[in-house]
Design an enzyme around this catalytic site. Structure first.
Site, PDB file in Angstrom:
ATOM      1  N   HIS A  94       0.813  -1.222   0.000  1.00 51.44           N
ATOM      2  CA  HIS A  94       0.000   0.000   0.000  1.00 51.44           C
ATOM      3  C   HIS A  94       0.843   1.267   0.000  1.00 51.44           C
ATOM      4  CE1 HIS A  94       0.358  -0.059   4.539  1.00 51.44           C
ATOM      5  NE2 HIS A  94       0.326   1.254   4.362  1.00 51.44           N
ATOM      6  N   ASP A 127       0.226  -7.575   1.611  1.00 51.47           N
ATOM      7  CA  ASP A 127       0.692  -6.195   1.754  1.00 51.47           C
ATOM      8  C   ASP A 127       2.218  -6.096   1.771  1.00 51.47           C
ATOM      9  OD1 ASP A 127       0.190  -3.479   1.816  1.00 51.47           O
ATOM     10  OD2 ASP A 127       0.100  -3.368   4.003  1.00 51.47           O
ATOM     11  N   SER A 208       4.656   2.970   7.667  1.00 47.91           N
ATOM     12  CA  SER A 208       4.328   1.765   6.903  1.00 47.91           C
ATOM     13  C   SER A 208       5.503   1.326   6.034  1.00 47.91           C
ATOM     14  CB  SER A 208       3.121   2.030   6.012  1.00 47.91           C
ATOM     15  OG  SER A 208       1.942   2.135   6.763  1.00 47.91           O
TER      16      SER A 208
END
Length: 352
Positions: A94, A127, A208
């Protein structure tokens, strides 16, 4: 009357004299003035103690990368960590998916160097993604640990670029293990459930893709998601001490496959599931020829355990399956105590 007045005057004179003497004595005993500005600076700090947050930061920071992503209609940033000296970097899908189809990725290293990065491969279901920085060499490489022996309460450190603040270090503990968590692409559907490590180390937007490491400086997870109440109109909250990381054992398998083939394989049981009313995962549908059918599973069966792991929800079963590799053999326990042996399958991940 004269005698009494004389005594009163004498007492007044004696009392006054005692007060003056007391004042002189108190003045003589006053402590000398101390001034911190006149003190000499302390000795310089010695090397960071082994196993301290400071020593972990010194080891890991040079391997962490800020990724600046610009797509055709959006821009954002995240983090990653170097897995090869010639520029392979692991991050979240992402983080970089905005660059798919003509976007740009800029890698910013801790020493100030920058490089254009290209997508090697990505897996929206786990992910995990790998990008390659161009024209670089001699990069410091992360040391990968293992996540199958983590313990609740174990100290950990998270490193990344929260809110564009590159090289930020936070510390905490492993708060929980095997936490089914929906994160990343596809709108947080069941297709993106991961078997997450929960930590209270502060993780914020921009963290992230960065590493979660143990106190030996070994990467044991990839920071991927946070729970954060939407405290503003934009819905961009911050850390409340509940963060989630992809276990490195799962991420390592996926990243290695991407580096070697450009694609990832998803571990599957070959069934679709939903939450059972009394707990567990009820089989809604069985894929013909899949691992579930070969194991004898039927619609309506309720799975309550996978190996020794309790299954409370459909997401818990998905996460437990994803934590395994294609070809692994598992034991499924159904309501009533019946057990079934299954050899998990694999299917190529579609990236669109």
């Amino acid at each position: 009357m004269g005698f009494v007045v004389g005594v009163a005057v004498l007492a007044l004179v004696v009392g006054g004299g005692a007060g003056v003497a007391g004042g002189l004595i108190a003045s003589d005993q006053r402590a000398p003035v101390q001034n911190a500005l006149e003190s000499a600076p302390p000795a310089r700090q010695t090397a960071a103690p082994a196993g301290s947050v400071e020593s972990v930061a010194q080891k890991v920071l040079p391997t962490v990368v800020q990724l600046q992503v610009r797509g055709r209609s959006s821009a954002g940033e995240g983090s990653g960590f170097v897995i090869s000296s010639d520029g392979f970097i692991v991050t979240n899908n992402h983080v970089i998916e905005g660059a798919v189809g003509g976007g740009q990725i800029q890698a910013v290293f801790q020493d100030g160097r920058t490089a254009t990065a290209t997508i090697v491969g990505r897996d929206p279901t786990s992910d995990v993604a790998v990008v390659k920085a161009q024209g670089v060499d001699n990069l410091q490489v992360s040391e990968l640990g293992r996540s199958d022996d983590l313990r609740v309460g174990q100290a950990v450190v998270a490193i990344g670029s929260p809110f564009e603040l590159s090289g930020t270090v936070t510390s905490g503990i492993v708060s929980s293990l095997h936490r089914p968590t929906r994160a990343g692409g596809e709108g947080g559907s069941q297709a993106t459930v991961m078997d997450a490590i929960q930590t209270d180390a502060a993780i914020n937007p921009g963290n992230s893709g960065g590493p979660l490491v143990n106190m030996q400086g070994q990467v044991i997870g990839i920071n991927s998601a946070i729970y954060s109440p939407q405290s503003s109109a934009s819905g961009s909250g911050g850390s409340v001490g509940i963060g989630f990381s992809i276990p490195i054992d799962q991420a390592r398998r996926t990243a290695d496959e991407i580096v070697k083939t450009g694609k990832a394989t998803q571990t599957v049981l070959g069934v679709s599931v939903r939450d059972a009313d009394d707990g567990g995962a009820v089989i809604a549908d069985v894929v013909s020829g899949g691992a579930g059918e070969q194991a004898g599973l039927k619609p309506g069966d309720v799975v309550t355990k996978l190996n020794d792991r309790r299954i409370d929800t459909a997401d818990a079963l998905v996460a437990a399956v994803r934590s395994q590799a294609p070809g692994d053999k598992v034991t499924l326990t159904l309501t009533g105590g019946k057990t079934s042996q299954a050899t998990l399958g694999g299917q190529p991940v579609e990236t669109g």
